[in-house]
Design an enzyme around this catalytic site. Structure first.
Site, PDB file in Angstrom:
ATOM      1  N   THR A 113      -7.104   0.204 -10.759  1.00 38.73           N
ATOM      2  CA  THR A 113      -6.528   0.679 -12.027  1.00 38.73           C
ATOM      3  C   THR A 113      -5.501  -0.320 -12.559  1.00 38.73           C
ATOM      4  OG1 THR A 113      -6.789   2.927 -11.198  1.00 38.73           O
ATOM      5  CG2 THR A 113      -5.320   2.645 -13.083  1.00 38.73           C
ATOM      6  N   GLU A 115       9.241  -4.414 -11.126  1.00 34.26           N
ATOM      7  CA  GLU A 115       9.551  -3.459 -12.199  1.00 34.26           C
ATOM      8  C   GLU A 115       8.545  -2.313 -12.257  1.00 34.26           C
ATOM      9  OE1 GLU A 115      12.329  -3.620 -14.730  1.00 34.26           O
ATOM     10  OE2 GLU A 115      11.562  -1.599 -14.437  1.00 34.26           O
ATOM     11  N   ILE A 128       8.220   2.033 -17.920  1.00 32.01           N
ATOM     12  CA  ILE A 128       9.631   2.183 -18.339  1.00 32.01           C
ATOM     13  C   ILE A 128      10.498   1.131 -17.655  1.00 32.01           C
ATOM     14  CG2 ILE A 128      11.530   3.825 -18.628  1.00 32.01           C
ATOM     15  CD1 ILE A 128       9.617   6.041 -17.708  1.00 32.01           C
ATOM     16  N   LYS A 160      10.555   6.368  -4.927  1.00 30.36           N
ATOM     17  CA  LYS A 160      11.080   5.749  -6.157  1.00 30.36           C
ATOM     18  C   LYS A 160      12.597   5.925  -6.223  1.00 30.36           C
ATOM     19  CE  LYS A 160       6.663   6.485  -8.510  1.00 30.36           C
ATOM     20  NZ  LYS A 160       5.863   7.458  -9.273  1.00 30.36           N
TER      21      LYS A 160
HETATM   22  P1  NAP Z   1      -6.516   1.279  -6.816  1.00 26.29           P
HETATM   23  O1  NAP Z   1      -7.116   1.634  -8.143  1.00 26.29           O
HETATM   24  O2  NAP Z   1      -6.919   2.051  -5.626  1.00 26.29           O
HETATM   25  O3  NAP Z   1      -6.826  -0.276  -6.568  1.00 26.29           O
HETATM   26  C1  NAP Z   1      -6.572  -0.911  -5.345  1.00 26.29           C
HETATM   27  C2  NAP Z   1      -7.256  -2.275  -5.350  1.00 26.29           C
HETATM   28  O4  NAP Z   1      -6.906  -2.952  -4.144  1.00 26.29           O
HETATM   29  C3  NAP Z   1      -8.786  -2.200  -5.374  1.00 26.29           C
HETATM   30  O5  NAP Z   1      -9.301  -3.216  -6.201  1.00 26.29           O
HETATM   31  C4  NAP Z   1      -9.203  -2.477  -3.910  1.00 26.29           C
HETATM   32  O6  NAP Z   1     -10.424  -3.167  -3.777  1.00 26.29           O
HETATM   33  C5  NAP Z   1      -8.074  -3.377  -3.451  1.00 26.29           C
HETATM   34  N1  NAP Z   1      -7.807  -3.216  -2.029  1.00 26.29           N
HETATM   35  C6  NAP Z   1      -7.359  -2.119  -1.391  1.00 26.29           C
HETATM   36  N2  NAP Z   1      -7.204  -2.360  -0.068  1.00 26.29           N
HETATM   37  C7  NAP Z   1      -7.579  -3.640   0.114  1.00 26.29           C
HETATM   38  C8  NAP Z   1      -7.659  -4.488   1.253  1.00 26.29           C
HETATM   39  N3  NAP Z   1      -7.341  -4.052   2.476  1.00 26.29           N
HETATM   40  N4  NAP Z   1      -8.073  -5.768   1.093  1.00 26.29           N
HETATM   41  C9  NAP Z   1      -8.425  -6.207  -0.149  1.00 26.29           C
HETATM   42  N5  NAP Z   1      -8.361  -5.458  -1.266  1.00 26.29           N
HETATM   43  C10 NAP Z   1      -7.955  -4.198  -1.138  1.00 26.29           C
HETATM   44  O7  NAP Z   1      -4.933   1.337  -6.881  1.00 26.29           O
HETATM   45  P2  NAP Z   1      -4.016   1.319  -8.191  1.00 26.29           P
HETATM   46  O8  NAP Z   1      -3.970   2.686  -8.785  1.00 26.29           O
HETATM   47  O9  NAP Z   1      -4.397   0.180  -9.046  1.00 26.29           O
HETATM   48  O10 NAP Z   1      -2.559   1.096  -7.555  1.00 26.29           O
HETATM   49  C11 NAP Z   1      -2.169  -0.177  -7.079  1.00 26.29           C
HETATM   50  C12 NAP Z   1      -0.670  -0.206  -6.802  1.00 26.29           C
HETATM   51  O11 NAP Z   1       0.043   0.055  -7.993  1.00 26.29           O
HETATM   52  C13 NAP Z   1      -0.175   0.838  -5.794  1.00 26.29           C
HETATM   53  O12 NAP Z   1       0.883   0.286  -5.052  1.00 26.29           O
HETATM   54  C14 NAP Z   1       0.351   1.967  -6.677  1.00 26.29           C
HETATM   55  O13 NAP Z   1       1.329   2.749  -6.062  1.00 26.29           O
HETATM   56  C15 NAP Z   1       0.951   1.150  -7.797  1.00 26.29           C
HETATM   57  N6  NAP Z   1       1.054   1.858  -9.070  1.00 26.29           N
HETATM   58  C16 NAP Z   1      -0.025   2.464  -9.595  1.00 26.29           C
HETATM   59  C17 NAP Z   1       0.059   3.096 -10.816  1.00 26.29           C
HETATM   60  C18 NAP Z   1      -1.152   3.732 -11.443  1.00 26.29           C
HETATM   61  O14 NAP Z   1      -1.035   4.218 -12.567  1.00 26.29           O
HETATM   62  N7  NAP Z   1      -2.313   3.731 -10.805  1.00 26.29           N
HETATM   63  C19 NAP Z   1       1.301   3.129 -11.495  1.00 26.29           C
HETATM   64  C20 NAP Z   1       2.426   2.492 -10.924  1.00 26.29           C
HETATM   65  C21 NAP Z   1       2.283   1.844  -9.709  1.00 26.29           C
HETATM   66  P3  NAP Z   1     -11.847  -2.522  -4.228  1.00 26.29           P
HETATM   67  O15 NAP Z   1     -11.752  -2.379  -5.720  1.00 26.29           O
HETATM   68  O16 NAP Z   1     -12.876  -3.495  -3.803  1.00 26.29           O
HETATM   69  O17 NAP Z   1     -11.928  -1.207  -3.524  1.00 26.29           O
HETATM   70  N1  HSE Z   2       1.237   9.073  -8.299  1.00 22.19           N
HETATM   71  C1  HSE Z   2       2.204   8.522  -9.188  1.00 22.19           C
HETATM   72  C2  HSE Z   2       2.601   9.593 -10.205  1.00 22.19           C
HETATM   73  C3  HSE Z   2       1.621   7.300  -9.907  1.00 22.19           C
HETATM   74  O1  HSE Z   2       1.958  10.649 -10.293  1.00 22.19           O
HETATM   75  O2  HSE Z   2       3.585   9.409 -10.902  1.00 22.19           O
HETATM   76  C4  HSE Z   2       2.659   6.316 -10.354  1.00 22.19           C
HETATM   77  O3  HSE Z   2       3.480   5.855  -9.341  1.00 22.19           O
END
Ligand code: NAP
Ligand code: HSE
Length: 430
Positions: free
Chosen positions: A12, A128, A135, A204
């Site tokens: 994502t 950030e 934000i 957080k």
């Molecule tokens: P996600 O959609 O699950 O994506 C994770 C990515 O990492 C995927 O592309 C996956 O590969 C890859 N990956 C996972 N484990 C791996 C490994 N062992 N070796 C190589 N690649 C690996 O996660 P996300 O929602 O983008 O979140 C990513 C980070 O951002 C997290 O720390 C989360 O807390 C933070 N975050 C997320 C959001 C949000 O809105 N989603 C908001 C703020 C912060 P594949 O695609 O091949 O499976």
């Molecule tokens: N799981 C988190 C939330 C995503 O619901 O706010 C962003 O860190």
């Protein structure tokens, strides 16, 4: 000149970063004189369909293709979780690469180790996006507000729980039904426990409190309660009392005495946090010079999170351009008493189910009188033939005193359940 970037993860957040960096590359080059270019992307499965166009040759399952490539000078980590993200980030920093991460789990638990590795290598580590998605919170706390002594943080830091509580408020539905709907719509994860049990918000808060109060805060310092036990009845009574239920992450620093907690609370409708609905996040800050401040916006999502990451990329490039990478933050860590301590006295809401017969209310009132707890308002409703529900709002009382009185109430044969005991956050002239 191109600055080569290695991206760890293409889910994502990673997809949003690819998209936004491509859109803003020209502007970033104009601003910094340097053009960011993602050259390698680490994933688990190179054959998986992606939300963005990625040349297949850029995808790899070998972290060393990024971490050991001397031409890559910036690494963006969007894998999530602790391992292998932590090992990859430490390896990148030790190899002299600047790191940008969205990973609150890793920063909340290993922030000290990671910041020390960055300082030793004289490179940038920016995060950030780890708190509050789009934000700006980390940079304002680390830079813009450093002339202040920050005494209060009060935030809605988890979008999933805010969405659930907002839906319960607007529809009157029960927690389990709204959670199911949120999972079906993809707003809540299949395993929602870290969100609904308050852990995500606590991580957080640990990051924000460390920066705001300039002292190291760990998860063990935070008293954490989730929202699983909140019912439609609690939400209805809150509304009648002029409040809404929110999962709040709160921290205060009273002269070096830091108290932190995450848990559901009644927020009076005149407080600005009461108007933060759906999956939005907000942080209310009090600084001794700035006074009250409130930050509001999207705490998650592909582009909102990428917005924060790309902002960090621009800062890294400016620092490279000016040869000031790894520069000193405007922070000085101080030893303070950070404990799981009793929160300050506040008004509380209680909901009880009791036998509907003479003298029961008098027994409850006597226990409160013995504990010196004053009732501000009381609502009683008949539930069925033999049972009634009583919702009580107390005047300000220490949570410990109320807890002891509640234990005595629970032992009364005619008190069938003590359903909820929630603190109340006062509105006022914010
Ligand atoms: P996600 O959609 O699950 O994506 C994770 C990515 O990492 C995927 O592309 C996956 O590969 C890859 N990956 C996972 N484990 C791996 C490994 N062992 N070796 C190589 N690649 C690996 O996660 P996300 O929602 O983008 O979140 C990513 C980070 O951002 C997290 O720390 C989360 O807390 C933070 N975050 C997320 C959001 C949000 O809105 N989603 C908001 C703020 C912060 P594949 O695609 O091949 O499976
Ligand atoms: N799981 C988190 C939330 C995503 O619901 O706010 C962003 O860190």
């Amino acid at each position: 000149m191109d600055v080569l970037i290695g991206l760890l993860g293409c889910g994502t957040v990673g997809s949003g970063v690819i998209d936004l960096l491509a859109k803003r590359a020209d502007r970033i080059e104009e601003l910094t004189g340097l053009r960011p270019q993602i050259t390698r992307i680490l994933v688990r499965d190179v054959h998986k369909p992606r939300d963005v166009n990625v040349p297949p040759s850029q995808l790899t399952t070998q972290a060393t293709d990024i971490l050991e490539d001397p031409n890559i000078s910036v690494v963006i980590e969007t894998i999530g979780g602790i391992e292998p993200a932590r090992s990859f980030v430490l390896a990148a920093l030790r190899a002299g690469k600047h790191v940008i991460t969205a990973n609150k789990d890793m920063i909340a638990e290993y922030g000290e180790e990671i910041l020390a590795a960055a300082e030793k290598a004289q490179v940038d580590i920016l995060f950030e996006a780890a708190v509050g998605g789009a934000i700006p919170l980390i940079r304002p706390l680390k830079e813009s507000l450093t002339a202040n002594v920050i005494t209060e943080l009060n935030g809605i830091l988890n979008g999933t729980t805010n969405y659930i509580l907002s839906k319960m408020t607007s529809t009157g539905a029960e927690f389990a039904d709204v959670l199911q709907e949120a999972q079906d719509l993809g707003y809540a994860e299949r395993d929602p426990s870290s969100d609904i049990d308050g852990l995500d918000a606590a991580r957080k808060l640990a990051i924000l409190a460390t920066i705001a109060f300039q002292t190291t805060v760990s998860l063990d310092d935070i008293q954490i309660t989730g929202i699983r036990s909140i019912t439609a009845a609690d939400v209805r009574y809150a509304n009648e009392l002029g409040a809404v239920i929110k999962l709040l992450a709160t921290g205060c620093d009273e002269g070096g005495d830091v108290r932190l907690q995450v848990g559901p609370a009644l927020v009076e409708k005149s407080h600005p946090l009461a108007r933060v609905d759906d999956a939005f996040n907000a942080l209310f800050i009090h600084g001794d010079a700035a006074g009250d401040l409130m930050f509001f916006g999207r705490g998650a999502g592909s582009l909102p999170t990428a917005s924060a990451i790309v902002g960090d990329v621009i800062e890294v490039l400016r620092n490279i351009r000016l040869s000031v990478s790894g520069r000193l933050g405007a922070m000085r860590m101080v030893a303070k008493t950070v404990n799981v301590r009793e929160p300050a006295p506040t008004r509380h809401f209680l909901r009880l189910e009791v036998s509907d017969k003479p003298g029961v209310f008098a027994q409850i009132a006597a226990i409160f009188a013995d504990a010196n707890i004053s009732m501000e308002s009381v609502v009683q409703r008949r539930l069925h033939e033999q049972a009634a529900e009583i919702a009580i709002m107390t005047h300000a009382i220490s949570p410990g005193v109320l807890k002891n009185a509640t234990l005595i109430l629970r032992d009364l044969p005619d008190v069938r359940f003590v359903h909820s005991v929630l603190p109340v956050v006062q509105g006022g002239n914010h």
